[in-house]
Enzyme design. Structure first.
Site, PDB file in Angstrom:
ATOM      1  N   ASN A  28      47.359  59.813  41.202  1.00 54.01           N
ATOM      2  CA  ASN A  28      48.613  58.474  41.633  1.00 54.01           C
ATOM      3  C   ASN A  28      50.348  58.769  41.568  1.00 54.01           C
ATOM      4  O   ASN A  28      50.322  58.526  40.612  1.00 54.01           O
ATOM      5  CB  ASN A  28      47.693  57.132  40.888  1.00 54.01           C
ATOM      6  CG  ASN A  28      48.929  56.266  41.643  1.00 54.01           C
ATOM      7  OD1 ASN A  28      49.448  55.900  42.920  1.00 54.01           O
ATOM      8  ND2 ASN A  28      48.481  55.280  40.799  1.00 54.01           N
ATOM      9  N   LYS A  30      52.265  57.042  42.817  1.00 59.33           N
ATOM     10  CA  LYS A  30      53.033  55.848  43.117  1.00 59.33           C
ATOM     11  C   LYS A  30      53.904  56.075  44.269  1.00 59.33           C
ATOM     12  O   LYS A  30      53.550  56.810  45.352  1.00 59.33           O
ATOM     13  CB  LYS A  30      53.070  54.825  41.806  1.00 59.33           C
ATOM     14  CG  LYS A  30      52.217  55.465  40.576  1.00 59.33           C
ATOM     15  CD  LYS A  30      52.367  54.800  39.792  1.00 59.33           C
ATOM     16  CE  LYS A  30      51.259  54.865  38.641  1.00 59.33           C
ATOM     17  NZ  LYS A  30      50.663  54.269  37.275  1.00 59.33           N
ATOM     18  N   HIS A 115      44.200  48.321  42.310  1.00 56.64           N
ATOM     19  CA  HIS A 115      45.141  48.759  41.257  1.00 56.64           C
ATOM     20  C   HIS A 115      45.646  47.861  40.699  1.00 56.64           C
ATOM     21  O   HIS A 115      46.131  47.002  40.745  1.00 56.64           O
ATOM     22  CB  HIS A 115      45.968  50.601  41.738  1.00 56.64           C
ATOM     23  CG  HIS A 115      46.680  50.414  40.541  1.00 56.64           C
ATOM     24  ND1 HIS A 115      48.372  50.375  40.161  1.00 56.64           N
ATOM     25  CD2 HIS A 115      46.601  51.951  39.882  1.00 56.64           C
ATOM     26  CE1 HIS A 115      48.495  50.953  38.880  1.00 56.64           C
ATOM     27  NE2 HIS A 115      47.443  52.012  38.758  1.00 56.64           N
ATOM     28  N   GLU A 117      48.689  47.359  39.691  1.00 55.42           N
ATOM     29  CA  GLU A 117      49.964  47.282  40.281  1.00 55.42           C
ATOM     30  C   GLU A 117      50.038  46.565  41.330  1.00 55.42           C
ATOM     31  O   GLU A 117      50.729  45.588  41.843  1.00 55.42           O
ATOM     32  CB  GLU A 117      50.527  48.456  39.952  1.00 55.42           C
ATOM     33  CG  GLU A 117      51.595  49.006  38.965  1.00 55.42           C
ATOM     34  CD  GLU A 117      51.632  50.757  38.710  1.00 55.42           C
ATOM     35  OE1 GLU A 117      51.578  51.115  39.959  1.00 55.42           O
ATOM     36  OE2 GLU A 117      51.368  50.803  37.334  1.00 55.42           O
ATOM     37  N   GLU A 185      40.924  51.583  33.815  1.00 57.05           N
ATOM     38  CA  GLU A 185      42.682  51.400  33.424  1.00 57.05           C
ATOM     39  C   GLU A 185      42.682  50.259  32.887  1.00 57.05           C
ATOM     40  O   GLU A 185      43.380  49.256  33.805  1.00 57.05           O
ATOM     41  CB  GLU A 185      43.593  51.793  34.593  1.00 57.05           C
ATOM     42  CG  GLU A 185      43.368  53.189  35.332  1.00 57.05           C
ATOM     43  CD  GLU A 185      44.624  52.845  36.645  1.00 57.05           C
ATOM     44  OE1 GLU A 185      45.104  54.137  36.183  1.00 57.05           O
ATOM     45  OE2 GLU A 185      44.228  52.592  37.379  1.00 57.05           O
ATOM     46  N   GLY A 191      51.362  52.903  31.659  1.00 60.76           N
ATOM     47  CA  GLY A 191      53.175  53.374  31.974  1.00 60.76           C
ATOM     48  C   GLY A 191      52.722  53.125  30.742  1.00 60.76           C
ATOM     49  O   GLY A 191      54.763  53.173  30.393  1.00 60.76           O
ATOM     50  N   SER A 230      48.469  56.601  30.726  1.00 60.38           N
ATOM     51  CA  SER A 230      49.184  57.141  30.449  1.00 60.38           C
ATOM     52  C   SER A 230      48.636  58.840  29.739  1.00 60.38           C
ATOM     53  O   SER A 230      48.324  59.445  28.247  1.00 60.38           O
ATOM     54  CB  SER A 230      49.742  56.491  28.819  1.00 60.38           C
ATOM     55  OG  SER A 230      49.992  55.145  28.876  1.00 60.38           O
TER      56      SER A 230
HETATM   57  P1  PGA Z   1      50.214  56.331  34.330  1.00 60.80           P
HETATM   58  O1  PGA Z   1      49.350  55.702  35.492  1.00 60.80           O
HETATM   59  O2  PGA Z   1      49.721  57.236  33.829  1.00 60.80           O
HETATM   60  O3  PGA Z   1      51.930  56.785  34.429  1.00 60.80           O
HETATM   61  O4  PGA Z   1      50.047  55.303  32.550  1.00 60.80           O
HETATM   62  C1  PGA Z   1      48.392  55.498  35.651  1.00 60.80           C
HETATM   63  C2  PGA Z   1      47.982  54.261  36.488  1.00 60.80           C
HETATM   64  O5  PGA Z   1      48.375  53.845  37.090  1.00 60.80           O
HETATM   65  O6  PGA Z   1      47.068  54.995  37.711  1.00 60.80           O
END
Ligand code: PGA
Length: 270
Positions: A28, A30, A115, A117, A185, A191, A230
């Site tokens: 991902n 982003k 997701h 976000e 998640e 993050g 993470s």
């Molecule tokens: P990250 O994000 O690996 O940067 O923690 C995971 C995600 O949001 O899918």
């Protein structure tokens, strides 16, 4: 039985889906990187990693605007493409959105839905229900993200996950369950500095499976579960080995060519 279904599912779509998988890594990106030039560089590194480590299958989910050209440039079979979101309506006046049909036409075989976000921007469980149904109707594999913002002492987060799953799957017919992947998640691990403990992931994977079996009966056992939050080259192997999962949804580490290469190498023998 379940692995047979995996092979069937992963070979189902004629264009852009991946073959037999061992570990699945959903990259991902982003809202990164800022230029297509850098996107090509990142994709080159991803391609090289996929070519050298055959035991890992990769779904690259870049910003939607990069999908068509990356897909067109790719001749291999080991990487499939995805989008990070798509609207549930087939077409219409939805400024700024893309539809499942448009995502598919650009070369996406997967779509990330719900997701954290996007939920933070207002996406509801009911939106995820409609998106999962629309993805299936367009022969795109939905990756339904679930996860709690925080954990209390009473295990309240299990109720929240159950609700996210029940609503997200509400319009999925039993015959279509193998097409839906669930990415657990925990929001507090996205993050962050460290990932969740693999033992806790194992417990959550059992809970998720139990919930899906509660909805569909034993056939629910086929559902594929990913972990995200993470993940990097230091913790990926442990999570895959002990988390009771089929793969990983990776954010930051998938959008950095060196980190991505190190991560894929680290899970080579898992
Ligand atoms: P990250 O994000 O690996 O940067 O923690 C995971 C995600 O949001 O899918």
């Amino acid at each position: 039985m379940s692995s047979l279904l995996v092979v069937m599912v992963w070979n189902e779509s004629e264009n852009g889906t991946i073959g037999r998988m061992k570990s699945l890594l959903v990259a991902n990106w982003k809202m990164n990187p800022p230029t297509f030039k850098e996107a090509k560089k990142l994709f080159e590194a991803t391609k090289k990693a996929a070519d050298t480590v055959k035991s890992v299958s990769i779904v690259v989910a870049p910003p939607a605007i990069y999908v068509r050209e990356l897909r067109a440039s790719y001749r291999g079979k080991r990487i499939a493409f995805g989008v990070q979101n798509a609207h549930f309506e087939a077409k219409g006046s939805y400024t700024g959105e893309i539809s499942m049909a448009e995502a598919k036409d650009a070369g996406a075989a997967y779509v990330i839905i719900g997701h954290a976000e996007r939920r933070a921007m207002g996406e509801t469980n009911d939106d995820t229900r409609k998106k999962v149904a629309s993805a299936i109707a367009h022969s795109i594999f939905p990756v339904l993200c679930v996860g709690e913002k925080e954990r209390g002492h009473e295990g309240e987060h299990f109720d929240l996950i159950k609700e996210q799953l029940k609503t997200g799957f509400a319009d999925v017919l039993i015959a279509k369950i193998p097409r839906v992947m669930i990415a657990y998640e925990p929001v507090w691990a996205i993050g962050a500095e460290t990932a969740m403990n693999p033992r806790d992931m194992h417990e959550m994977a059992i809970f998720i499976r139990k919930t899906i079996v509660g909805l569909y009966g034993e056939k629910g056992m086929v559902v594929k579960i990913l972990y995200g939050g993470s993940i990097d080259e230091r913790n990926a192997s442990d999570m895959l080995t002990h988390g009771d999962i089929a793969g990983l949804l990776v954010g930051r580490a998938s959008a950095d060519p060196e980190k991505l290469t190190a991560l894929v190498r680290a899970i080579k023998n898992v």
